[in-house]
Scaffold this active site. Structure first.
Site, PDB file in Angstrom:
ATOM      1  N   GLY A  82      46.759  62.025  63.353  1.00  0.00           N
ATOM      2  CA  GLY A  82      45.788  61.998  64.442  1.00  0.00           C
ATOM      3  C   GLY A  82      45.710  63.303  65.217  1.00  0.00           C
ATOM      4  N   CYS A 127      59.920  59.253  84.622  1.00  0.00           N
ATOM      5  CA  CYS A 127      61.268  59.377  84.069  1.00  0.00           C
ATOM      6  C   CYS A 127      61.295  59.229  82.560  1.00  0.00           C
ATOM      7  CB  CYS A 127      62.188  58.329  84.689  1.00  0.00           C
ATOM      8  SG  CYS A 127      62.324  58.458  86.461  1.00  0.00           S
TER       9      CYS A 127
HETATM   10  C1  LIG Z   1      44.762  58.174  71.113  1.00  0.00           C
HETATM   11  C2  LIG Z   1      45.686  58.938  70.235  1.00  0.00           C
HETATM   12  N1  LIG Z   1      45.282  60.112  69.718  1.00  0.00           N
HETATM   13  C3  LIG Z   1      46.081  60.839  68.915  1.00  0.00           C
HETATM   14  C4  LIG Z   1      47.351  60.418  68.579  1.00  0.00           C
HETATM   15  C5  LIG Z   1      48.205  61.270  67.703  1.00  0.00           C
HETATM   16  O1  LIG Z   1      48.330  60.737  66.420  1.00  0.00           O
HETATM   17  P1  LIG Z   1      49.496  61.226  65.454  1.00  0.00           P
HETATM   18  O2  LIG Z   1      50.769  60.719  66.041  1.00  0.00           O
HETATM   19  O3  LIG Z   1      49.183  60.587  64.144  1.00  0.00           O
HETATM   20  O4  LIG Z   1      49.435  62.702  65.392  1.00  0.00           O
HETATM   21  C6  LIG Z   1      47.805  59.200  69.101  1.00  0.00           C
HETATM   22  C7  LIG Z   1      49.156  58.695  68.794  1.00  0.00           C
HETATM   23  O5  LIG Z   1      50.130  58.869  69.491  1.00  0.00           O
HETATM   24  C8  LIG Z   1      46.961  58.455  69.959  1.00  0.00           C
HETATM   25  O6  LIG Z   1      47.365  57.303  70.487  1.00  0.00           O
HETATM   26  S1  FES Z   2      64.233  60.933  85.401  1.00  0.00           S
HETATM   27 FE1  FES Z   2      63.586  60.148  87.267  1.00  0.00          FE
HETATM   28  S2  FES Z   2      65.470  59.834  88.301  1.00  0.00           S
HETATM   29 FE2  FES Z   2      66.047  60.306  86.325  1.00  0.00          FE
END
Ligand SMILES: Cc1ncc(COP(=O)(O)O)c(C=O)c1O
Ligand code: FES
Lengths: 127, 388
Positions: free
Chosen positions: B72, B326
């Site tokens: 993607g 986080c």
């Molecule tokens: C909306 C969207 N676009 C692009 C990607 C990237 O795809 P890929 O992990 O196959 O490179 C993702 C996945 O994480 C996605 O959710």
């Molecule tokens: S990453 Fe947010 S407190 Fe640890």
């Protein structure tokens, strides 16, 4: 993602000293500028010694674990001893933190410092 | 506790065993290079052609409009950079949204360094763009509109048909990142006036590291990789045959009974959302309640932080995800949650549960049993909540 150590997980799942001290002698609240988390420490202090401590934390697993660990480390210590504890000491006591989580331990160190500052401001006997 | 409940299907999905079976011959005995003249080569070429046919059929596209890529992200990069640099003599303005995947957003940021101007359309609080904003953003020198089909975090589905119509009317290329939508909502590129579309196999029970860029014939775009003549000279390199075969098989299976699958998921999703809100006070649903992916649940629990929720769920055998700062690696909260207007501290408490057709009623019951006490316990620890 990088894994947390067993000790971190233990302190996260069974945090020591969680809560509020209603009649605390000192309160320290700090925010983490990196990720926006918040930590609050409540201290009871008698004859310059931390006799009781509780914390509240709004943050990640490492933030909770470092809060819990630091409360154990400073309990029963004098204020001077408590001030010597650094974020590195806390992280080491937890068998380390993933590099990206090192900043979380700053929160623990600063919360203790903030609480002691608060206490000294309120009880400035040297004047 | 041996129970495993996987609720992170937007991150990736389980490889369908039928898909794996279709791939195995090309990892074992049929190892020829598709460009070779001999029988092993021809056999591999045929396998790729079959997959291309399967993809074309699923999208209502032509065979020669399908280009295989490494996933993607590559498809998004290619579509945007390829169209931008091929058409810069016509103009250097691109329109996208502020909730795109980073594969689109960071590509646009990169183009800014080369003098392209990018309009990042805002979204309404339900996560959907205002079509009037799009109309207003169009300029003489706009060469490309890139709007994602469905969002990976909050699942909201954009008005793709309307965007396609506007783009066609104005003679602007229209790209959509359909990575999250393929196999979950029916997509007909002709009906929707889509010029370029990205998809990725691992989001619909295919293998990781293989994707497609659909390029409508006649679109002026640069080649992605220069080298041998593979993919009609546009994306060189010996093909990932097993991956491509798996993608073909997976898309055929995934698009076959979308209706039935999505009906099942929508019922399960809506019931779970309702119960979460019922059982856990101060819970907010993120995104549009109706115009969302059938398997997407995204909620915020006020006063607590997402990574902590994930660790607690993990202990109970539940795999989920969060947009909390986080958990983000960059330590910034999700740009999508901020874009829908959530304050930083509320975005912090987000939980994304993405279901699949393998998710059962029982799984959801279990989730609804374990989650409320987790939230309650974390709230007890929170300095943001008073007298609890
Ligand atoms: C909306 C969207 N676009 C692009 C990607 C990237 O795809 P890929 O992990 O196959 O490179 C993702 C996945 O994480 C996605 O959710
Ligand atoms: S990453 Fe947010 S407190 Fe640890």
């Amino acid at each position: 993602m990088e894994e947390y150590s067993k000790k971190v997980m233990d302190h996260f799942f069974n945090p020591r000293n969680v809560g509020v001290i209603e009649d605390a002698d000192a309160i320290g609240e700090v925010g983490n500028p990196v990720c926006g988390d918040i930590m609050k420490m409540y201290l009871k202090i008698k004859d310059n010694v931390i006799t009781e401590i509780k914390f509240q934390t709004f943050g990640c697993g490492a933030a909770v674990a470092t809060s819990s660990m630091v409360t154990e480390m400073v309990k029963g210590k004098t204020l001077e001893q408590a001030l010597e504890i650094t974020n590195k000491n806390v992280a080491e006591a937890l068998d380390g933190l993933p590099p990206i989580k090192m900043h979380c331990s700053n929160l623990a160190e600063s919360a203790i410092k903030a609480a002691i500052d608060d206490y000294r401001k309120k009880n400035d006997h040297r004047k | 506790m041996n129970r495993i409940i996987y609720l992170d299907n937007a991150a990736t999905t389980r490889l369908n065993p039928k898909v794996l079976d279709s791939m195995l011959p090309y990892l074992k005995e049929s190892y020829g290079n598709p460009s070779s003249i001999h029988f092993l080569g021809r056999e591999n070429k045929k396998a790729i052609d079959k997959a291309r046919e399967q993809v074309a059929k699923s999208l209502n596209a032509q065979f020669n409009e399908i280009f295989f890529t490494g996933g993607g992200s590559e498809s998004d990069n290619w579509a945007i950079k390829g169209v931008a640099f091929a058409n810069e003599s016509k103009g250097k303005h691109i329109i996208t949204t502020n909730i795109e995947h980073h594969a689109v957003l960071h590509t646009c940021k990169y183009l800014e360094k080369y003098g392209f101007e990018i309009t990042y359309l805002p979204v309404k609080s339900n996560g959907i763009i205002d079509i009037e904003d799009l109309k207003k953003a169009i300029r003489e020198d706009t060469i490309l509109i890139s709007v994602m089909f469905a969002n990976n975090e909050i699942g909201t589905i954009q008005p793709i048909k309307e965007i396609g119509e506007i783009a066609r009317e104005k003679g602007i290329y229209f790209h959509t990142d359909a990575v999250q939508a393929i196999g979950h909502i029916p997509i007909d590129v002709k009906e929707l006036n889509i010029d370029l579309l990205s998809l990725s196999a691992h989001k619909f029970n295919g293998p990781k590291g293989v994707g497609v860029l659909y390029i409508k014939s006649g679109v002026n775009i640069l080649s992605m990789i220069h080298g041998g003549g593979q993919e009609r000279g546009k994306r060189a390199g010996t093909e990932n045959v097993a991956g491509i075969v798996g993608l073909g098989e997976a898309i055929e299976i995934a698009t076959k009974d979308i209706e039935k699958k999505s009906k099942y998921l929508i019922t399960l999703r809506d019931r779970t959302i309702k119960e979460l809100i019922n059982r856990i006070p101060d819970t907010i649903l993120n995104g549009d309640p109706k115009k969302r992916l059938p398997g997407n649940i995204n909620v915020c629990f006020k006063y607590i932080e997402g990574e902590s929720i994930l660790l607690m769920l993990d202990m109970k055998g539940l795999a989920a995800s969060s947009g909390s700062a986080c958990t983000s690696g960059s330590l910034k909260p999700s740009h999508v949650l901020l874009a829908i207007g959530l304050p930083h501290e509320i975005a912090h408490g987000s939980l994304r549960l993405t279901l699949s057709e393998e998710t059962t009623d029982k799984d959801m019951e279990y989730l609804l049993e374990v989650l409320p006490p987790i939230v309650e316990n974390l709230r007890k620890m929170s300095p943001l909540i008073k007298n609890k």
